[in-house]
Motif scaffolding. Structure first.
Motif, mmCIF file in Angstrom:
data_model
loop_
_atom_site.group_PDB
_atom_site.id
_atom_site.type_symbol
_atom_site.label_atom_id
_atom_site.label_comp_id
_atom_site.label_asym_id
_atom_site.label_seq_id
_atom_site.Cartn_x
_atom_site.Cartn_y
_atom_site.Cartn_z
ATOM 1 N N ARG A 86 48.779 32.898 79.186
ATOM 2 C CA ARG A 86 49.907 32.359 78.332
ATOM 3 C C ARG A 86 50.858 31.013 78.617
ATOM 4 N NH1 ARG A 86 51.555 37.195 79.758
ATOM 5 N NH2 ARG A 86 53.462 37.440 81.221
ATOM 6 N N TYR A 87 51.030 31.189 79.953
ATOM 7 C CA TYR A 87 51.885 30.198 80.649
ATOM 8 C C TYR A 87 51.215 28.593 80.474
ATOM 9 C CZ TYR A 87 54.343 34.243 82.392
ATOM 10 O OH TYR A 87 54.919 35.378 82.566
ATOM 11 N N ARG A 88 50.024 28.830 80.714
ATOM 12 C CA ARG A 88 48.839 27.432 80.803
ATOM 13 C C ARG A 88 49.061 27.107 79.253
ATOM 14 N NH1 ARG A 88 45.939 30.732 84.083
ATOM 15 N NH2 ARG A 88 46.143 30.079 86.272
ATOM 16 N N VAL A 89 48.817 27.962 78.314
ATOM 17 C CA VAL A 89 48.871 27.539 76.811
ATOM 18 C C VAL A 89 50.074 26.983 76.255
ATOM 19 C CG1 VAL A 89 48.244 28.532 74.613
ATOM 20 C CG2 VAL A 89 46.599 29.205 76.459
ATOM 21 N N VAL A 90 51.014 27.412 76.683
ATOM 22 C CA VAL A 90 52.271 27.198 76.215
ATOM 23 C C VAL A 90 52.729 25.857 76.837
ATOM 24 C CG1 VAL A 90 54.840 27.481 76.298
ATOM 25 C CG2 VAL A 90 53.264 29.482 75.792
ATOM 26 N N ALA A 91 52.539 25.575 78.076
ATOM 27 C CA ALA A 91 52.820 24.336 78.584
ATOM 28 C C ALA A 91 51.977 23.172 78.304
ATOM 29 C CB ALA A 91 52.347 24.486 80.317
ATOM 30 N N LEU A 92 50.739 23.413 77.797
ATOM 31 C CA LEU A 92 49.820 22.532 77.147
ATOM 32 C C LEU A 92 50.408 22.095 75.676
ATOM 33 C CD1 LEU A 92 46.448 23.275 78.524
ATOM 34 C CD2 LEU A 92 47.971 21.445 79.312
ATOM 35 N N GLY A 93 51.375 22.842 75.213
ATOM 36 C CA GLY A 93 51.678 22.865 73.922
ATOM 37 C C GLY A 93 50.766 23.254 72.648
ATOM 38 N N LEU A 94 49.915 24.132 73.118
ATOM 39 C CA LEU A 94 48.664 24.799 72.173
ATOM 40 C C LEU A 94 49.128 25.713 71.344
ATOM 41 C CD1 LEU A 94 45.449 24.266 74.685
ATOM 42 C CD2 LEU A 94 46.548 22.978 72.882
ATOM 43 N N ALA A 95 50.327 26.413 71.816
ATOM 44 C CA ALA A 95 50.815 27.639 71.313
ATOM 45 C C ALA A 95 52.189 27.816 71.606
ATOM 46 C CB ALA A 95 49.890 28.954 71.569
ATOM 47 N N TYR A 96 52.885 28.826 70.874
ATOM 48 C CA TYR A 96 54.299 29.057 71.450
ATOM 49 C C TYR A 96 54.546 30.419 70.824
ATOM 50 C CZ TYR A 96 55.181 27.793 66.181
ATOM 51 O OH TYR A 96 55.173 27.810 64.851
ATOM 52 N N ASP A 97 55.820 30.972 71.023
ATOM 53 C CA ASP A 97 56.291 32.269 70.591
ATOM 54 C C ASP A 97 55.236 33.482 70.798
ATOM 55 O OD1 ASP A 97 58.139 33.966 69.789
ATOM 56 O OD2 ASP A 97 57.597 33.656 67.649
ATOM 57 N N LEU A 98 54.565 33.276 71.969
ATOM 58 C CA LEU A 98 53.528 34.450 72.218
ATOM 59 C C LEU A 98 54.275 35.721 72.731
ATOM 60 C CD1 LEU A 98 51.053 32.113 74.469
ATOM 61 C CD2 LEU A 98 50.955 32.720 71.760
ATOM 62 N N LYS A 99 53.426 36.865 72.244
ATOM 63 C CA LYS A 99 54.199 38.179 72.620
ATOM 64 C C LYS A 99 53.477 38.206 74.230
ATOM 65 C CE LYS A 99 53.051 40.473 68.141
ATOM 66 N NZ LYS A 99 52.421 41.355 67.443
ATOM 67 N N GLU A 100 54.553 38.837 74.736
ATOM 68 C CA GLU A 100 54.272 39.351 75.910
ATOM 69 C C GLU A 100 54.593 40.754 76.414
ATOM 70 O OE1 GLU A 100 56.592 36.711 78.765
ATOM 71 O OE2 GLU A 100 56.382 35.060 77.456
ATOM 72 N N PHE A 101 53.572 41.337 77.111
ATOM 73 C CA PHE A 101 53.698 42.699 77.566
ATOM 74 C C PHE A 101 54.813 42.879 78.618
ATOM 75 C CE2 PHE A 101 52.531 47.257 78.689
ATOM 76 C CZ PHE A 101 52.283 47.455 77.510
ATOM 77 N N LYS A 102 55.678 43.961 78.871
ATOM 78 C CA LYS A 102 56.405 43.987 80.012
ATOM 79 C C LYS A 102 56.025 43.678 81.238
ATOM 80 C CE LYS A 102 59.942 46.787 77.346
ATOM 81 N NZ LYS A 102 60.548 48.054 77.458
ATOM 82 N N GLN A 103 56.598 42.725 82.071
ATOM 83 C CA GLN A 103 56.041 42.388 83.405
ATOM 84 C C GLN A 103 56.202 43.730 84.518
ATOM 85 O OE1 GLN A 103 54.395 39.841 84.150
ATOM 86 N NE2 GLN A 103 53.703 40.577 86.191
ATOM 87 N N ASN A 104 57.029 44.571 83.994
ATOM 88 C CA ASN A 104 57.453 45.687 84.948
ATOM 89 C C ASN A 104 56.102 46.567 84.872
ATOM 90 O OD1 ASN A 104 59.351 47.545 86.508
ATOM 91 N ND2 ASN A 104 58.718 48.795 84.825
ATOM 92 N N GLU A 105 55.562 46.875 83.519
ATOM 93 C CA GLU A 105 54.533 47.734 83.225
ATOM 94 C C GLU A 105 53.279 47.331 83.672
ATOM 95 O OE1 GLU A 105 55.515 50.713 82.003
ATOM 96 O OE2 GLU A 105 57.420 49.539 82.099
ATOM 97 N N ILE A 106 53.283 45.781 83.721
ATOM 98 C CA ILE A 106 51.919 45.114 84.129
ATOM 99 C C ILE A 106 51.859 45.600 85.790
ATOM 100 C CG2 ILE A 106 50.430 42.912 84.801
ATOM 101 C CD1 ILE A 106 51.811 41.962 82.082
ATOM 102 N N GLU A 107 53.088 45.265 86.206
ATOM 103 C CA GLU A 107 52.849 45.501 87.849
ATOM 104 C C GLU A 107 52.805 47.109 87.867
ATOM 105 O OE1 GLU A 107 52.814 43.335 90.058
ATOM 106 O OE2 GLU A 107 52.728 41.884 88.515
ATOM 107 N N LYS A 108 53.159 47.945 87.208
ATOM 108 C CA LYS A 108 52.960 49.301 87.586
ATOM 109 C C LYS A 108 51.455 49.638 87.717
ATOM 110 C CE LYS A 108 55.898 51.354 84.716
ATOM 111 N NZ LYS A 108 56.830 52.394 83.925
ATOM 112 N N GLY A 109 50.765 48.943 86.406
ATOM 113 C CA GLY A 109 49.326 49.078 86.508
ATOM 114 C C GLY A 109 48.612 48.868 87.666
ATOM 115 N N ARG A 110 49.004 47.658 87.976
ATOM 116 C CA ARG A 110 48.291 46.965 88.969
ATOM 117 C C ARG A 110 48.433 47.668 90.452
ATOM 118 N NH1 ARG A 110 47.600 41.602 89.329
ATOM 119 N NH2 ARG A 110 49.439 40.984 88.004
ATOM 120 N N LEU A 111 49.835 48.263 90.421
ATOM 121 C CA LEU A 111 50.048 49.136 91.896
ATOM 122 C C LEU A 111 49.359 50.350 91.631
ATOM 123 C CD1 LEU A 111 51.788 49.377 94.361
ATOM 124 C CD2 LEU A 111 53.597 50.374 93.207
#
Length: 262
Positions: A86-111
């Motif tokens: 999403r960060y690259r897509v937004v930076a290139l102006g290809l999309a905006y207002d994207l949904k994001e899962f909570k980073q805390n939950e992503i890191e919990k899954g990774r851990l």
């Protein structure tokens, strides 16, 4: 548009009607479709599963290359409302207002997945006989067994009896130091009274367990060290086994908190 248009462009532009139809039409469409289908083949075949390994989706570098970035399939299946690029897509102006899962939950899954892999590696190592599975003995039993000339060299540390016979000759501090502790409670000595042993020493000693003293010596120190999870932290892996971290072996009892050695 997929076949006729590229054929017309190549034919009218430089007279290559066949090339436009074959290369710009059929082969191009075939490559794009097969690259897209790789998400359902290569992305379930090998490489990493950083968030969940209960199903087959995987993050695959080859899939990322042929699909121009669609290689985060394990992430996609675990967090379908998010886009890992999403960060690259937004930076290139290809999309905006994207949904994001909570980073805390992503890191919990990774851990959690990292812990699961660590548990598998941990299960292949010798951590000694678990404390609950050791036979009980009284302090008098320990003294009696230690006095026997049966090839064993029994030492009590933090309420646990260890047979150090095979290690006497390899003891870095010399045979005299470890031999002087045979038949005695060496809790205070082992934990700073004579020398503050390393985490490696605690780990090695745990593989020599042969029994637990339930009366006498410094048993109360051992009981306090295993009285439960007092700080609320997780002390078990995902299989229910006690997690032994650096400095947390049962032999690691502070001499300031221990009773006088017997």
């Amino acid at each position: 548009m997929g076949l006729i248009f590229p054929t017309l462009v190549c034919g009218i532009g430089w007279g290559d009607w066949v090339g436009g139809f074959i290369y710009a039409g059929i082969l191009r469409a075939t490559f794009v479709q097969q690259a897209t289908f790789c998400v359902n083949s290569l992305a379930h075949w090998s490489e990493d599963q950083p968030f969940d390994d209960r199903n087959s989706p995987r993050d695959h570098v080859i899939t990322a290359l042929v699909t121009l970035g669609g290689g985060y399939h394990n992430f996609h299946r675990e967090f379908p409302s998010d886009l890992p690029q999403r960060y690259r897509v937004v930076a290139l102006g290809l999309a905006y207002d994207l949904k994001e899962f909570k980073q805390n939950e992503i890191e919990k899954g990774r851990l959690q997945q990292q812990q699961k892999k660590l548990d598998i590696r941990r299960s292949k190592l010798d951590w000694g006989i678990p404390i609950p599975q050791l036979p009980d003995m009284t302090w008098d039993d320990f003294k009696t067994e230690a006095a026997k000339d049966d090839g064993r060299a029994l030492v009590a540390v933090a309420g646990v009896v260890h047979d150090v016979a095979q290690f006497i000759k390899d003891h870095p501090g010399g045979k005299a130091f470890i031999s002087s502790a045979i038949g005695k409670d060496a809790t205070a000595t082992f934990n700073g009274g004579l020398y503050q042993h390393s985490n490696a020493a605690h780990n090695l000693l745990s593989t020599m367990r042969v029994g637990v003293i339930y009366r006498g010596g410094e048993v109360e120190v051992w009981k306090r060290a295993h009285s439960g999870n007092q700080n609320g932290s997780i002390m078990q892996d995902n299989t229910g086994h006690h997690v032994v971290r650096a400095g947390e072996q049962v032999t690691n009892v502070s001499p300031q908190n221990s009773a006088t050695a017997t």
